[in-house]
Design an enzyme around this catalytic site. Structure first.
Site, PDB file in Angstrom:
ATOM      1  N   ALA A  19      54.245  21.000  -5.089  1.00 46.13           N
ATOM      2  CA  ALA A  19      52.927  21.635  -4.448  1.00 46.13           C
ATOM      3  C   ALA A  19      52.748  22.579  -5.422  1.00 46.13           C
ATOM      4  CB  ALA A  19      53.693  22.109  -2.859  1.00 46.13           C
ATOM      5  N   ASN A  46      56.270  12.765  -9.814  1.00 43.24           N
ATOM      6  CA  ASN A  46      56.208  13.565  -8.519  1.00 43.24           C
ATOM      7  C   ASN A  46      55.558  14.723  -8.932  1.00 43.24           C
ATOM      8  OD1 ASN A  46      56.916  15.127  -6.190  1.00 43.24           O
ATOM      9  ND2 ASN A  46      57.886  13.338  -5.514  1.00 43.24           N
ATOM     10  N   TYR A  77      45.724  20.923  -8.501  1.00 46.94           N
ATOM     11  CA  TYR A  77      44.577  20.473  -9.076  1.00 46.94           C
ATOM     12  C   TYR A  77      45.122  19.467 -10.322  1.00 46.94           C
ATOM     13  CZ  TYR A  77      40.686  20.292 -12.170  1.00 46.94           C
ATOM     14  OH  TYR A  77      39.696  20.029 -13.102  1.00 46.94           O
ATOM     15  N   LYS A  87       4.758  10.092   0.831  1.00 46.46           N
ATOM     16  CA  LYS A  87       5.407   9.624   2.054  1.00 46.46           C
ATOM     17  C   LYS A  87       6.592   8.296   2.020  1.00 46.46           C
ATOM     18  CE  LYS A  87       2.793   7.480   5.172  1.00 46.46           C
ATOM     19  NZ  LYS A  87       1.941   7.227   6.645  1.00 46.46           N
ATOM     20  N   ARG A 105       1.153  13.290   7.880  1.00 46.87           N
ATOM     21  CA  ARG A 105       1.823  13.591   8.906  1.00 46.87           C
ATOM     22  C   ARG A 105       3.459  13.818   8.745  1.00 46.87           C
ATOM     23  NH1 ARG A 105      -0.422   8.728  11.793  1.00 46.87           N
ATOM     24  NH2 ARG A 105      -0.989   7.886   9.566  1.00 46.87           N
ATOM     25  N   LEU A 128       0.788  -1.335  -0.042  1.00 43.59           N
ATOM     26  CA  LEU A 128      -0.042  -0.030   0.018  1.00 43.59           C
ATOM     27  C   LEU A 128       0.777   1.368   0.076  1.00 43.59           C
ATOM     28  CD1 LEU A 128      -2.807  -1.148   2.666  1.00 43.59           C
ATOM     29  CD2 LEU A 128      -2.278  -1.799   0.290  1.00 43.59           C
ATOM     30  N   ASN A 143      -0.892  -2.290  16.050  1.00 45.21           N
ATOM     31  CA  ASN A 143      -0.941  -2.952  14.690  1.00 45.21           C
ATOM     32  C   ASN A 143       0.075  -2.434  13.672  1.00 45.21           C
ATOM     33  OD1 ASN A 143      -1.761  -4.225  12.208  1.00 45.21           O
ATOM     34  ND2 ASN A 143      -3.174  -2.473  11.797  1.00 45.21           N
ATOM     35  N   TYR A 193      40.988  23.808 -19.084  1.00 43.12           N
ATOM     36  CA  TYR A 193      39.748  24.241 -19.402  1.00 43.12           C
ATOM     37  C   TYR A 193      40.297  25.664 -20.104  1.00 43.12           C
ATOM     38  CZ  TYR A 193      34.913  25.954 -19.719  1.00 43.12           C
ATOM     39  OH  TYR A 193      33.794  26.212 -20.059  1.00 43.12           O
TER      40      TYR A 193
HETATM   41  C1  UD1 Z   1      -2.742   2.307   9.569  1.00 44.47           C
HETATM   42  C2  UD1 Z   1      -3.627   1.095  10.235  1.00 44.47           C
HETATM   43  C3  UD1 Z   1      -3.345   1.221  12.018  1.00 44.47           C
HETATM   44  C4  UD1 Z   1      -1.688   0.865  12.288  1.00 44.47           C
HETATM   45  C5  UD1 Z   1      -0.848   1.824  11.316  1.00 44.47           C
HETATM   46  C6  UD1 Z   1       0.592   1.751  11.395  1.00 44.47           C
HETATM   47  C7  UD1 Z   1      -5.656   0.907   9.008  1.00 44.47           C
HETATM   48  C8  UD1 Z   1      -6.948   1.391   9.188  1.00 44.47           C
HETATM   49  N1  UD1 Z   1      -4.848   1.588  10.312  1.00 44.47           N
HETATM   50  O1  UD1 Z   1      -2.976   3.438  10.202  1.00 44.47           O
HETATM   51  O2  UD1 Z   1      -4.121   0.075  12.656  1.00 44.47           O
HETATM   52  O3  UD1 Z   1      -1.377   0.917  13.598  1.00 44.47           O
HETATM   53  O4  UD1 Z   1      -1.152   2.012  10.126  1.00 44.47           O
HETATM   54  O5  UD1 Z   1       1.344   2.644  11.116  1.00 44.47           O
HETATM   55  O6  UD1 Z   1      -4.992   0.217   8.362  1.00 44.47           O
HETATM   56  N2  UD1 Z   1      -2.726   3.722   1.778  1.00 44.47           N
HETATM   57  C9  UD1 Z   1      -3.340   3.624   0.806  1.00 44.47           C
HETATM   58  N3  UD1 Z   1      -4.564   3.987   0.279  1.00 44.47           N
HETATM   59  C10 UD1 Z   1      -5.354   4.384   1.347  1.00 44.47           C
HETATM   60  C11 UD1 Z   1      -4.597   4.649   2.761  1.00 44.47           C
HETATM   61  C12 UD1 Z   1      -3.556   4.171   2.729  1.00 44.47           C
HETATM   62  O7  UD1 Z   1      -2.393   3.131  -0.041  1.00 44.47           O
HETATM   63  O8  UD1 Z   1      -6.512   4.783   0.958  1.00 44.47           O
HETATM   64  C13 UD1 Z   1      -1.525   3.236   2.355  1.00 44.47           C
HETATM   65  C14 UD1 Z   1      -0.553   4.625   2.832  1.00 44.47           C
HETATM   66  O9  UD1 Z   1       0.004   5.251   1.656  1.00 44.47           O
HETATM   67  C15 UD1 Z   1       0.321   3.870   3.794  1.00 44.47           C
HETATM   68  C16 UD1 Z   1      -0.418   2.813   4.123  1.00 44.47           C
HETATM   69  O10 UD1 Z   1      -1.526   2.635   3.290  1.00 44.47           O
HETATM   70  O11 UD1 Z   1       1.380   3.188   3.090  1.00 44.47           O
HETATM   71  C17 UD1 Z   1      -1.158   2.967   5.685  1.00 44.47           C
HETATM   72  O12 UD1 Z   1      -1.717   4.211   5.675  1.00 44.47           O
HETATM   73  P1  UD1 Z   1      -1.539   5.233   6.788  1.00 44.47           P
HETATM   74  O13 UD1 Z   1      -2.527   6.370   6.660  1.00 44.47           O
HETATM   75  O14 UD1 Z   1      -0.123   5.532   7.176  1.00 44.47           O
HETATM   76  O15 UD1 Z   1      -2.326   4.656   7.982  1.00 44.47           O
HETATM   77  P2  UD1 Z   1      -2.177   4.868   9.805  1.00 44.47           P
HETATM   78  O16 UD1 Z   1      -3.218   6.012   9.859  1.00 44.47           O
HETATM   79  O17 UD1 Z   1      -0.911   4.888   9.858  1.00 44.47           O
HETATM   80 CA    CA Z   2       1.029   4.092   8.860  1.00 44.43          CA
END
Ligand code: UD1
Ligand code: CA
Length: 459
Positions: free
Chosen positions: A389, A386, A375, A33, A26, A19, A179, A396
């Site tokens: 200095a 050798n 240089y 990210k 953030r 994902l 998680n 160039y």
């Molecule tokens: C998520 C978890 C949370 C866990 C945390 C760890 C869920 C609902 N929550 O929250 O339990 O503790 O990660 O960091 O899964 N992304 C997509 N498509 C989307 C949303 C997100 O591709 O629609 C990707 C983001 O780019 C990222 C990853 O999924 O790489 C996680 O998304 P992020 O927004 O970081 O989730 P958290 O709020 O951190």
């Molecule tokens: Ca995350």
């Protein structure tokens, strides 16, 4: 570290779903990210490299926010399947985008692009557990769990559900087991359970984490293994990314120590890329290595050096504050302090470039030396040359770069200006302070300076 031992490769088809569609608010800034740099590579690149190592595997990378930038930022030896998630409606919605590419008889492994350091061994364990019919999760303990999904367990320690921070009650918020996002499940079970995920939560998102409650409702076994936070913790913001980077560097240093490198201080070493180091090599404090570097055995790297995409062979000594970029340094050479060599410069064995010497696109022959304030640009030095200095190759002319060839055994007097194109024949000399504009034949002494006159001052 996880308590798991080595695990044999699971003989099963594996479908990785990575994902990477979110913006990562953030993290700050406009860049996706998953492209944030960790040890010289985008976070997502670390995951891509890890999944490349699995046989019988396919990977779908879910992209959305600045998808082109993400695709261009990643390299792979395998063909990557980027799948677009045009609206980021949540992690479950992201996983759903991979459905057309999943194989029914496989195990699906979900990875989050912002948790890049999960090891192959941990994934193998997870896949093995999933192949036995479990929904298998990786969790970790976080002292400040703000923002993370909490792992809710019953009195018998069995996992019940995951509650996202925003939806958690104040008692649930006390839980420090969180998680990681990483999970594995047989693909046919995943396809069966996913349609039950709804978005009736505070964020109005489709949470992949709801899969846990749904699995339990369907009497499917769920396992959650507590892992090393370094491996599965990932980074949601700059502070977490900073902490992960420091930990990565410390562990990289410890790994090198274990293999026989002598490191002055593992907390003052940065390896941003890949490195190979031979036995008994000493690395002093504050060194930065970027890209691909290879160091031989018994090399010494003094403090405060920057070394990028270079090879340094056995026994070479690099003194403090030296910069080496895209170079090949032979055996038993000496460089620095304060030398700068770049542009595919090659040093043969026993060559020396000393303090305040710059070499660019040059070849320095065996045991040739330029020890101070020089240089060398587009220069080819033979053996045992050798260079005095203050010598400058004037390579160039304002339009083009020209070559300076200095044959074996030549002696360049201090403060010579060598105006290229120019050849100094074998065993020739230049007088100190000369401006040399014409080729010097073999064995001759070239003097190109004003004649000294000693005048008597009028009273
Ligand atoms: C998520 C978890 C949370 C866990 C945390 C760890 C869920 C609902 N929550 O929250 O339990 O503790 O990660 O960091 O899964 N992304 C997509 N498509 C989307 C949303 C997100 O591709 O629609 C990707 C983001 O780019 C990222 C990853 O999924 O790489 C996680 O998304 P992020 O927004 O970081 O989730 P958290 O709020 O951190
Ligand atoms: Ca995350």
């Amino acid at each position: 570290k996880t308590t798991w031992g080595e695990c044999a490769i699971v003989p099963m088809n594996i479908d990785f779903i990575i994902l990477a569609a979110g913006k990562g608010t953030r993290m700050g800034g406009d860049s996706p990210k998953v492209l944030a740099d960790l040890a010289g590579k985008p976070m997502l690149q670390h995951l891509v490299n890890t999944v490349e190592g699995f046989a019988n595997s396919k990977a779908s990378i879910i992209v959305g926010y600045k998808s082109k930038e993400v695709e261009q930022g990643i390299v792979s030896s395998k063909k990557l399947n980027f799948v677009n998630q045009s609206k980021q409606l949540g992690t479950a919605h992201a996983v759903k985008q991979s459905f057309p590419f999943l194989r029914k008889n496989s195990v699906s492994v979900v990875l989050y692009g912002d948790a890049p350091l999960v090891s192959k061994n941990t994934l193998n364990r997870l896949i093995k557990s999933a192949s036995q019919g479990n929904l298998s999760l990786l969790t970790f303990i976080k002292d400040d769990p703000t923002g993370y999904g909490r792992i809710i367990r019953d009195t018998k320690n069995r996992i019940q559900k995951i509650t996202e921070h925003k939806d958690a009650t104040s008692t649930e918020k006390e839980i420090r087991e969180v998680n990681s996002g990483i999970l594995a499940i047989k693909t046919d079970i995943l396809l069966k359970l996913m349609p039950s995920i709804k978005n009736n939560n505070v964020s109005k998102e489709y949470y992949l984490t709801d899969l846990v409650e749904i699995a339990i409702r369907n009497s499917l076994p769920v396992t959650a293994t507590i892992c090393d936070p370094y491996e599965v913790g990932g980074a949601n913001n700059r502070q977490e990314l900073h902490d992960l980077e420091r930990l990565y560097q410390k562990r990289k240093g410890e790994e090198l120590l274990e293999k026989g490198t002598i490191i002055a201080d593992t907390s003052r070493l940065d390896i941003r890329g890949d490195i190979k180091i031979g036995k008994n090599t000493f690395i002093d404090i504050n060194n930065v290595f970027t890209g691909n570097n290879v160091l031989g055995a018994n090399v010494v790297v003094g403090p405060n050096c920057y070394i990028s995409n270079s090879t340094i062979k056995d026994g070479t000594i690099i003194y403090a504050n030296t910069v080496i970029e895209s170079c090949l340094v032979g055996k038993d050479c000496k460089l620095g302090p304060f030398a700068r060599i770049r542009g595919e410069t090659e040093l043969s064995d026993g060559a020396e470039l000393g303090n305040f010497v710059e070499a660019n696109r040059s070849n320095i022959g065996k045991r040739s030396k330029a020890k101070h304030l020089t240089y060398l640009g587009d220069a080819k030095l033979g053996k045992r040359v050798n260079v005095g200095a203050g010598t400058i190759t004037c390579n160039y002319d304002g339009k083009k770069k020209h070559k300076t060839i200095i044959e074996d055994g030549t002696f360049i007097g201090s403060n010579s200006s060598l105006v290229a194109p120019l050849t100094l024949g074998e065993g020739s000399y230049t007088g100190a302070g000369s401006v040399i504009t014409k080729n010097v034949p073999k064995g001759k002494l070239a003097v190109g300076r004003g004649k000294q006159v000693n005048l008597t001052k009028k009273k």
